[in-house]
Design a protein around this motif. Sequence first.
Motif, PDB file in Angstrom:
ATOM      1  N   VAL A  66     -20.434 -52.464  -5.086  1.00  0.00           N
ATOM      2  CA  VAL A  66     -19.010 -52.467  -4.773  1.00  0.00           C
ATOM      3  C   VAL A  66     -18.453 -53.857  -5.075  1.00  0.00           C
ATOM      4  N   SER A  67     -17.155 -53.902  -5.400  1.00  0.00           N
ATOM      5  CA  SER A  67     -16.505 -55.183  -5.671  1.00  0.00           C
ATOM      6  C   SER A  67     -15.558 -55.505  -4.517  1.00  0.00           C
ATOM      7  N   GLN A  68     -14.650 -56.453  -4.745  1.00  0.00           N
ATOM      8  CA  GLN A  68     -13.714 -56.857  -3.698  1.00  0.00           C
ATOM      9  C   GLN A  68     -12.846 -55.685  -3.247  1.00  0.00           C
ATOM     10  N   ASP A  69     -12.510 -54.808  -4.163  1.00  0.00           N
ATOM     11  CA  ASP A  69     -11.690 -53.636  -3.869  1.00  0.00           C
ATOM     12  C   ASP A  69     -12.456 -52.395  -4.310  1.00  0.00           C
ATOM     13  N   PHE A  70     -12.711 -51.502  -3.358  1.00  0.00           N
ATOM     14  CA  PHE A  70     -13.393 -50.257  -3.696  1.00  0.00           C
ATOM     15  C   PHE A  70     -12.861 -49.140  -2.818  1.00  0.00           C
ATOM     16  N   SER A  71     -13.159 -47.904  -3.218  1.00  0.00           N
ATOM     17  CA  SER A  71     -12.677 -46.734  -2.479  1.00  0.00           C
ATOM     18  C   SER A  71     -13.822 -45.998  -1.812  1.00  0.00           C
ATOM     19  N   ILE A  72     -13.508 -45.453  -0.665  1.00  0.00           N
ATOM     20  CA  ILE A  72     -14.433 -44.551   0.027  1.00  0.00           C
ATOM     21  C   ILE A  72     -13.794 -43.175  -0.043  1.00  0.00           C
ATOM     22  N   ARG A  73     -14.530 -42.213  -0.591  1.00  0.00           N
ATOM     23  CA  ARG A  73     -14.020 -40.845  -0.717  1.00  0.00           C
ATOM     24  C   ARG A  73     -14.976 -39.887  -0.031  1.00  0.00           C
ATOM     25  N   GLY A  74     -14.427 -38.872   0.610  1.00  0.00           N
ATOM     26  CA  GLY A  74     -15.284 -37.890   1.253  1.00  0.00           C
ATOM     27  C   GLY A  74     -14.501 -36.764   1.881  1.00  0.00           C
ATOM     28  N   LYS A  75     -15.210 -36.007   2.716  1.00  0.00           N
ATOM     29  CA  LYS A  75     -14.626 -34.905   3.501  1.00  0.00           C
ATOM     30  C   LYS A  75     -15.084 -35.080   4.936  1.00  0.00           C
ATOM     31  N   HIS A 119     -10.440 -53.458   0.980  1.00  0.00           N
ATOM     32  CA  HIS A 119     -10.132 -54.727   0.305  1.00  0.00           C
ATOM     33  C   HIS A 119     -10.931 -55.846   0.965  1.00  0.00           C
ATOM     34  N   LEU A 120     -11.852 -56.416   0.221  1.00  0.00           N
ATOM     35  CA  LEU A 120     -12.657 -57.533   0.713  1.00  0.00           C
ATOM     36  C   LEU A 120     -12.159 -58.861   0.159  1.00  0.00           C
ATOM     37  N   THR A 121     -11.037 -58.845  -0.536  1.00  0.00           N
ATOM     38  CA  THR A 121     -10.499 -60.044  -1.169  1.00  0.00           C
ATOM     39  C   THR A 121     -10.226 -61.114  -0.116  1.00  0.00           C
ATOM     40  N   GLU A 146     -19.493 -43.499  19.187  1.00  0.00           N
ATOM     41  CA  GLU A 146     -19.551 -43.177  17.763  1.00  0.00           C
ATOM     42  C   GLU A 146     -20.398 -41.919  17.571  1.00  0.00           C
ATOM     43  N   VAL A 147     -19.892 -40.997  16.763  1.00  0.00           N
ATOM     44  CA  VAL A 147     -20.633 -39.769  16.444  1.00  0.00           C
ATOM     45  C   VAL A 147     -20.529 -39.498  14.947  1.00  0.00           C
ATOM     46  N   SER A 148     -21.431 -38.693  14.456  1.00  0.00           N
ATOM     47  CA  SER A 148     -21.437 -38.251  13.049  1.00  0.00           C
ATOM     48  C   SER A 148     -21.429 -39.421  12.075  1.00  0.00           C
ATOM     49  N   THR A 149     -22.155 -40.472  12.391  1.00  0.00           N
ATOM     50  CA  THR A 149     -22.147 -41.674  11.550  1.00  0.00           C
ATOM     51  C   THR A 149     -22.885 -41.447  10.240  1.00  0.00           C
ATOM     52  N   VAL A 150     -22.256 -41.862   9.151  1.00  0.00           N
ATOM     53  CA  VAL A 150     -22.886 -41.871   7.835  1.00  0.00           C
ATOM     54  C   VAL A 150     -22.956 -43.336   7.409  1.00  0.00           C
ATOM     55  N   SER A 151     -24.169 -43.822   7.134  1.00  0.00           N
ATOM     56  CA  SER A 151     -24.385 -45.218   6.749  1.00  0.00           C
ATOM     57  C   SER A 151     -24.793 -45.297   5.290  1.00  0.00           C
ATOM     58  N   ILE A 152     -24.109 -46.152   4.548  1.00  0.00           N
ATOM     59  CA  ILE A 152     -24.366 -46.282   3.113  1.00  0.00           C
ATOM     60  C   ILE A 152     -24.591 -47.756   2.775  1.00  0.00           C
ATOM     61  N   PRO A 153     -25.840 -48.131   2.472  1.00  0.00           N
ATOM     62  CA  PRO A 153     -26.071 -49.503   2.038  1.00  0.00           C
ATOM     63  C   PRO A 153     -25.593 -49.685   0.606  1.00  0.00           C
ATOM     64  N   VAL A 154     -24.888 -50.792   0.362  1.00  0.00           N
ATOM     65  CA  VAL A 154     -24.377 -51.103  -0.966  1.00  0.00           C
ATOM     66  C   VAL A 154     -24.619 -52.594  -1.253  1.00  0.00           C
ATOM     67  N   GLN A 155     -24.375 -52.975  -2.487  1.00  0.00           N
ATOM     68  CA  GLN A 155     -24.522 -54.377  -2.863  1.00  0.00           C
ATOM     69  C   GLN A 155     -23.207 -54.892  -3.427  1.00  0.00           C
ATOM     70  N   PHE A 156     -22.820 -56.083  -2.989  1.00  0.00           N
ATOM     71  CA  PHE A 156     -21.559 -56.673  -3.426  1.00  0.00           C
ATOM     72  C   PHE A 156     -21.718 -57.320  -4.795  1.00  0.00           C
ATOM     73  N   THR A 157     -20.873 -56.876  -5.733  1.00  0.00           N
ATOM     74  CA  THR A 157     -20.836 -57.440  -7.078  1.00  0.00           C
ATOM     75  C   THR A 157     -19.365 -57.683  -7.399  1.00  0.00           C
ATOM     76  N   PRO A 158     -18.907 -58.939  -7.326  1.00  0.00           N
ATOM     77  CA  PRO A 158     -17.483 -59.190  -7.542  1.00  0.00           C
ATOM     78  C   PRO A 158     -17.055 -58.841  -8.953  1.00  0.00           C
ATOM     79  N   SER A 159     -15.826 -58.345  -9.047  1.00  0.00           N
ATOM     80  CA  SER A 159     -15.273 -58.060 -10.380  1.00  0.00           C
ATOM     81  C   SER A 159     -14.716 -59.353 -10.951  1.00  0.00           C
ATOM     82  N   GLN A 160     -14.691 -59.435 -12.257  1.00  0.00           N
ATOM     83  CA  GLN A 160     -14.246 -60.669 -12.923  1.00  0.00           C
ATOM     84  C   GLN A 160     -12.760 -60.737 -13.001  1.00  0.00           C
TER      85      GLN A 160
END
Length: 160
Positions: A66-75, A119-121, A146-160
């Motif tokens: 993920v970069s400074q700005d990314f989207s989370i999509r789901g249901k 936004h992580l900017t 907290e219930v129904s937690t979904v955890s997603i490990p990601v790595q930060f890669t800044p966009s240029q």
Amino acid sequence: MLENHPHHQRKVRLATIILLTCLVFFSLYLILQPHLRSAVTKPAPTPSPVSSQNIMIFSPSVNGRVSQDFSIRGKARGEKNMVLIRVSQPFTKKILVFEYATTTATQAGVFGDFAHSVHLTGNRTIKPGDDLLVEVFQEDIRNGREVSTVSIPVQFTPSQ
């Protein structure tokens, strides 16, 4: 006189070699420690979507970048048609983002789509290659847990 004895000189050389070897390995450990720690603690890749009983996440993907700005999509489905979103640094437990998103569900208990921009900017604590944890969850309306937690490990890669 003992210092000139060949047997004593061999022991001193052996002790010196052992000490230097230990120093080399300890130095390597200190240099590689962050890489070893992240390799050991990263869970095995999981195909998308990642889900709990009431939440399915389509993006970001597990161990994705993920970069400074990314989207989370789901249901999601729930009593409030809302999900809470937390992005944190797993080793320091520092919370970088704590926000919410509403679903398109027309009534409680029915799955609805959601999308949320993160936004992580301007966050100076995140460095390229840092591990982050994206969590999407709901709050139990009876007790606030907290219930129904979904955890997603990601790595930060800044966009240029």
